[in-house]
Design a protein around this motif. Structure first.
Motif, PDB file in Angstrom:
ATOM      1  N   ASN A 146       0.757  -1.251   0.089  1.00  0.00           N
ATOM      2  CA  ASN A 146       0.058  -0.112   0.049  1.00  0.00           C
ATOM      3  C   ASN A 146       0.923   1.161   0.187  1.00  0.00           C
ATOM      4  O   ASN A 146       0.398   2.413   0.040  1.00  0.00           O
ATOM      5  CB  ASN A 146      -0.984  -0.215   1.243  1.00  0.00           C
ATOM      6  N   ARG A 147       2.250   1.288   0.259  1.00  0.00           N
ATOM      7  CA  ARG A 147       2.939   2.391   0.007  1.00  0.00           C
ATOM      8  C   ARG A 147       3.563   2.657  -1.422  1.00  0.00           C
ATOM      9  O   ARG A 147       4.127   3.768  -1.663  1.00  0.00           O
ATOM     10  CB  ARG A 147       4.541   1.913   1.118  1.00  0.00           C
ATOM     11  N   ILE A 148       3.254   1.666  -2.118  1.00  0.00           N
ATOM     12  CA  ILE A 148       3.354   1.899  -3.494  1.00  0.00           C
ATOM     13  C   ILE A 148       2.428   2.648  -4.116  1.00  0.00           C
ATOM     14  O   ILE A 148       1.253   2.497  -4.186  1.00  0.00           O
ATOM     15  CB  ILE A 148       3.655   0.472  -4.348  1.00  0.00           C
ATOM     16  N   THR A 149       2.614   3.972  -4.689  1.00  0.00           N
ATOM     17  CA  THR A 149       1.494   5.028  -5.054  1.00  0.00           C
ATOM     18  C   THR A 149       1.704   5.153  -6.548  1.00  0.00           C
ATOM     19  O   THR A 149       0.802   6.037  -7.158  1.00  0.00           O
ATOM     20  CB  THR A 149       1.770   6.454  -4.170  1.00  0.00           C
ATOM     21  N   LYS A 150       2.716   4.637  -7.353  1.00  0.00           N
ATOM     22  CA  LYS A 150       2.750   4.720  -8.694  1.00  0.00           C
ATOM     23  C   LYS A 150       3.021   3.577  -9.401  1.00  0.00           C
ATOM     24  O   LYS A 150       3.960   2.534  -8.917  1.00  0.00           O
ATOM     25  CB  LYS A 150       4.037   5.762  -9.126  1.00  0.00           C
ATOM     26  N   ASP A 151       2.301   3.199 -10.449  1.00  0.00           N
ATOM     27  CA  ASP A 151       2.635   1.978 -11.211  1.00  0.00           C
ATOM     28  C   ASP A 151       3.769   1.854 -12.244  1.00  0.00           C
ATOM     29  O   ASP A 151       4.365   3.151 -12.350  1.00  0.00           O
ATOM     30  CB  ASP A 151       1.227   1.538 -12.166  1.00  0.00           C
ATOM     31  N   ILE A 152       3.712   1.035 -12.962  1.00  0.00           N
ATOM     32  CA  ILE A 152       5.224   0.925 -13.932  1.00  0.00           C
ATOM     33  C   ILE A 152       5.076   1.945 -14.880  1.00  0.00           C
ATOM     34  O   ILE A 152       6.192   2.334 -15.374  1.00  0.00           O
ATOM     35  CB  ILE A 152       5.499  -0.411 -14.305  1.00  0.00           C
ATOM     36  N   GLU A 153       4.046   2.543 -15.088  1.00  0.00           N
ATOM     37  CA  GLU A 153       4.228   3.758 -16.047  1.00  0.00           C
ATOM     38  C   GLU A 153       3.894   5.151 -15.535  1.00  0.00           C
ATOM     39  O   GLU A 153       3.818   6.204 -16.136  1.00  0.00           O
ATOM     40  CB  GLU A 153       2.908   3.337 -17.199  1.00  0.00           C
ATOM     41  N   GLY A 154       4.091   5.063 -14.232  1.00  0.00           N
ATOM     42  CA  GLY A 154       4.173   6.472 -13.526  1.00  0.00           C
ATOM     43  C   GLY A 154       2.839   6.927 -13.054  1.00  0.00           C
ATOM     44  O   GLY A 154       2.799   8.038 -12.538  1.00  0.00           O
ATOM     45  N   ASN A 155       1.613   6.069 -13.428  1.00  0.00           N
ATOM     46  CA  ASN A 155       0.247   6.528 -13.046  1.00  0.00           C
ATOM     47  C   ASN A 155       0.087   6.231 -11.575  1.00  0.00           C
ATOM     48  O   ASN A 155       0.722   5.274 -11.078  1.00  0.00           O
ATOM     49  CB  ASN A 155      -0.751   5.715 -14.042  1.00  0.00           C
ATOM     50  N   THR A 156      -0.769   7.188 -10.956  1.00  0.00           N
ATOM     51  CA  THR A 156      -1.076   7.009  -9.628  1.00  0.00           C
ATOM     52  C   THR A 156      -1.844   5.983  -9.324  1.00  0.00           C
ATOM     53  O   THR A 156      -2.941   5.981 -10.170  1.00  0.00           O
ATOM     54  CB  THR A 156      -1.957   8.524  -9.125  1.00  0.00           C
ATOM     55  N   ILE A 157      -1.785   5.143  -8.312  1.00  0.00           N
ATOM     56  CA  ILE A 157      -2.319   3.896  -7.863  1.00  0.00           C
ATOM     57  C   ILE A 157      -3.248   4.589  -6.730  1.00  0.00           C
ATOM     58  O   ILE A 157      -2.713   4.909  -5.488  1.00  0.00           O
ATOM     59  CB  ILE A 157      -1.692   2.923  -7.484  1.00  0.00           C
ATOM     60  N   LEU A 158      -4.431   4.697  -6.774  1.00  0.00           N
ATOM     61  CA  LEU A 158      -5.428   5.087  -5.803  1.00  0.00           C
ATOM     62  C   LEU A 158      -5.808   4.110  -4.836  1.00  0.00           C
ATOM     63  O   LEU A 158      -6.242   2.986  -5.345  1.00  0.00           O
ATOM     64  CB  LEU A 158      -6.680   5.771  -6.331  1.00  0.00           C
ATOM     65  N   LYS A 159      -5.836   4.384  -3.632  1.00  0.00           N
ATOM     66  CA  LYS A 159      -6.537   3.156  -2.412  1.00  0.00           C
ATOM     67  C   LYS A 159      -7.970   2.946  -3.028  1.00  0.00           C
ATOM     68  O   LYS A 159      -8.876   3.648  -3.350  1.00  0.00           O
ATOM     69  CB  LYS A 159      -6.650   3.839  -0.940  1.00  0.00           C
ATOM     70  N   GLY A 160      -8.223   1.567  -2.889  1.00  0.00           N
ATOM     71  CA  GLY A 160      -9.365   1.063  -3.541  1.00  0.00           C
ATOM     72  C   GLY A 160      -9.662   0.881  -4.732  1.00  0.00           C
ATOM     73  O   GLY A 160     -10.601   0.355  -5.178  1.00  0.00           O
ATOM     74  N   GLN A 161      -8.750   1.191  -5.575  1.00  0.00           N
ATOM     75  CA  GLN A 161      -8.904   0.942  -7.047  1.00  0.00           C
ATOM     76  C   GLN A 161      -8.853  -0.630  -7.443  1.00  0.00           C
ATOM     77  O   GLN A 161      -8.335  -1.130  -6.720  1.00  0.00           O
ATOM     78  CB  GLN A 161      -7.720   1.609  -7.712  1.00  0.00           C
ATOM     79  N   ASP A 163      -7.848  -2.527  -9.591  1.00  0.00           N
ATOM     80  CA  ASP A 163      -6.690  -3.368 -10.147  1.00  0.00           C
ATOM     81  C   ASP A 163      -5.211  -2.938  -9.127  1.00  0.00           C
ATOM     82  O   ASP A 163      -4.382  -3.261  -9.586  1.00  0.00           O
ATOM     83  CB  ASP A 163      -6.496  -3.443 -11.541  1.00  0.00           C
ATOM     84  N   ALA A 164      -5.563  -2.197  -8.149  1.00  0.00           N
ATOM     85  CA  ALA A 164      -4.521  -1.544  -7.301  1.00  0.00           C
ATOM     86  C   ALA A 164      -3.529  -2.551  -7.050  1.00  0.00           C
ATOM     87  O   ALA A 164      -2.065  -2.511  -7.273  1.00  0.00           O
ATOM     88  CB  ALA A 164      -4.996  -0.724  -6.419  1.00  0.00           C
ATOM     89  N   THR A 165      -3.905  -3.700  -6.397  1.00  0.00           N
ATOM     90  CA  THR A 165      -2.965  -4.618  -5.958  1.00  0.00           C
ATOM     91  C   THR A 165      -2.332  -5.313  -7.043  1.00  0.00           C
ATOM     92  O   THR A 165      -0.738  -5.333  -6.991  1.00  0.00           O
ATOM     93  CB  THR A 165      -3.607  -5.799  -5.352  1.00  0.00           C
ATOM     94  N   ARG A 166      -2.681  -5.614  -8.178  1.00  0.00           N
ATOM     95  CA  ARG A 166      -2.007  -6.203  -9.310  1.00  0.00           C
ATOM     96  C   ARG A 166      -1.108  -5.278  -9.806  1.00  0.00           C
ATOM     97  O   ARG A 166       0.127  -5.663 -10.038  1.00  0.00           O
ATOM     98  CB  ARG A 166      -2.982  -6.518 -10.550  1.00  0.00           C
ATOM     99  N   ARG A 167      -1.141  -3.931  -9.831  1.00  0.00           N
ATOM    100  CA  ARG A 167      -0.462  -2.971 -10.376  1.00  0.00           C
ATOM    101  C   ARG A 167       0.648  -2.835  -9.521  1.00  0.00           C
ATOM    102  O   ARG A 167       1.847  -2.514  -9.810  1.00  0.00           O
ATOM    103  CB  ARG A 167      -1.282  -1.518 -10.501  1.00  0.00           C
ATOM    104  N   ARG A 168       0.599  -2.824  -8.318  1.00  0.00           N
ATOM    105  CA  ARG A 168       1.536  -2.688  -7.005  1.00  0.00           C
ATOM    106  C   ARG A 168       2.435  -3.881  -7.252  1.00  0.00           C
ATOM    107  O   ARG A 168       3.713  -3.975  -7.230  1.00  0.00           O
ATOM    108  CB  ARG A 168       1.057  -2.721  -5.839  1.00  0.00           C
ATOM    109  N   LEU A 169       1.924  -5.121  -7.390  1.00  0.00           N
ATOM    110  CA  LEU A 169       2.725  -6.162  -7.481  1.00  0.00           C
ATOM    111  C   LEU A 169       3.606  -6.269  -8.836  1.00  0.00           C
ATOM    112  O   LEU A 169       4.862  -6.677  -8.950  1.00  0.00           O
ATOM    113  CB  LEU A 169       1.862  -7.466  -7.511  1.00  0.00           C
TER     114      LEU A 169
END
Length: 180
Positions: A146-161, A163-169
């Protein structure tokens, strides 16, 4: 495949994953990296396989161990991590060396305690022996994820999104791949 609460020997000696310590799920099932962290680890391994275009990164092939061999969880010990002094103890470092000494290619450290423990193993036991490449990344548990706030493309990952977990992984998988 040898197995217990903190250690599971893979079929190949190429890759060893070092996590922090077993938790409640691991204690219940008697093997490392199960429950949600185990699912997350499987997703990370799948993504690393895609990135590296290999099939070496599967649970059956990799060895899994922990920087600390005892289960730590709030209900049992009142904490979720071992003390640094426990991890750095001679007996624990010797135990961890035996878990990783036959690793040929990579030791992947998930989190600061794993990194610290492997650094001590290398310092204490690999003076006259070539060590495998050490790769450092984050823990696959939700607190760290949950400390990862940007995906591999630099897009913001919002809490509760959705596909947030998949993008963080994917971020963790990329961190591993970039260090290979």
């Amino acid at each position: 495949m040898d197995s217990n609460l903190y250690f599971e020997s893979g079929r190949e000696g190429k890759i060893t994953l070092v996590l922090s310590c077993p938790g409640a799920c691991e204690e219940l099932q008697g093997r490392p990296a199960v429950g949600k962290s185990g699912e997350n680890l499987k997703e990370i391994l799948t993504k690393v396989n895609e990135l590296s275009k290999t099939k070496n990164w599967t649970r059956e092939k990799v060895t899994i161990t922990n920087a600390w061999d005892k289960a730590e969880h709030i209900c049992k010990t009142g904490r979720s991590e071992a003390k640094i002094s426990e991890i750095k103890s001679t007996s624990n470092i010797n135990r961890l060396f035996y878990d990783v000494e036959h690793t040929e290619e990579y030791i992947i450290c998930f989190g600061k305690r794993a990194q610290m423990a492997i650094k001590q193993v290398i310092k204490s036991h690999f003076q006259n022996k070539k060590s495998p490449k050490i790769i450092n990344t984050r823990q696959p548990g939700f607190q760290s994820l949950n400390r990862i706030t940007k995906d591999i493309e630099g897009n913001t990952i919002l809490k509760g999104q959705k596909d947030a977990t998949r993008r963080r992984l994917q971020v963790i998988a990329h961190e591993i791949f970039e260090q290979m």
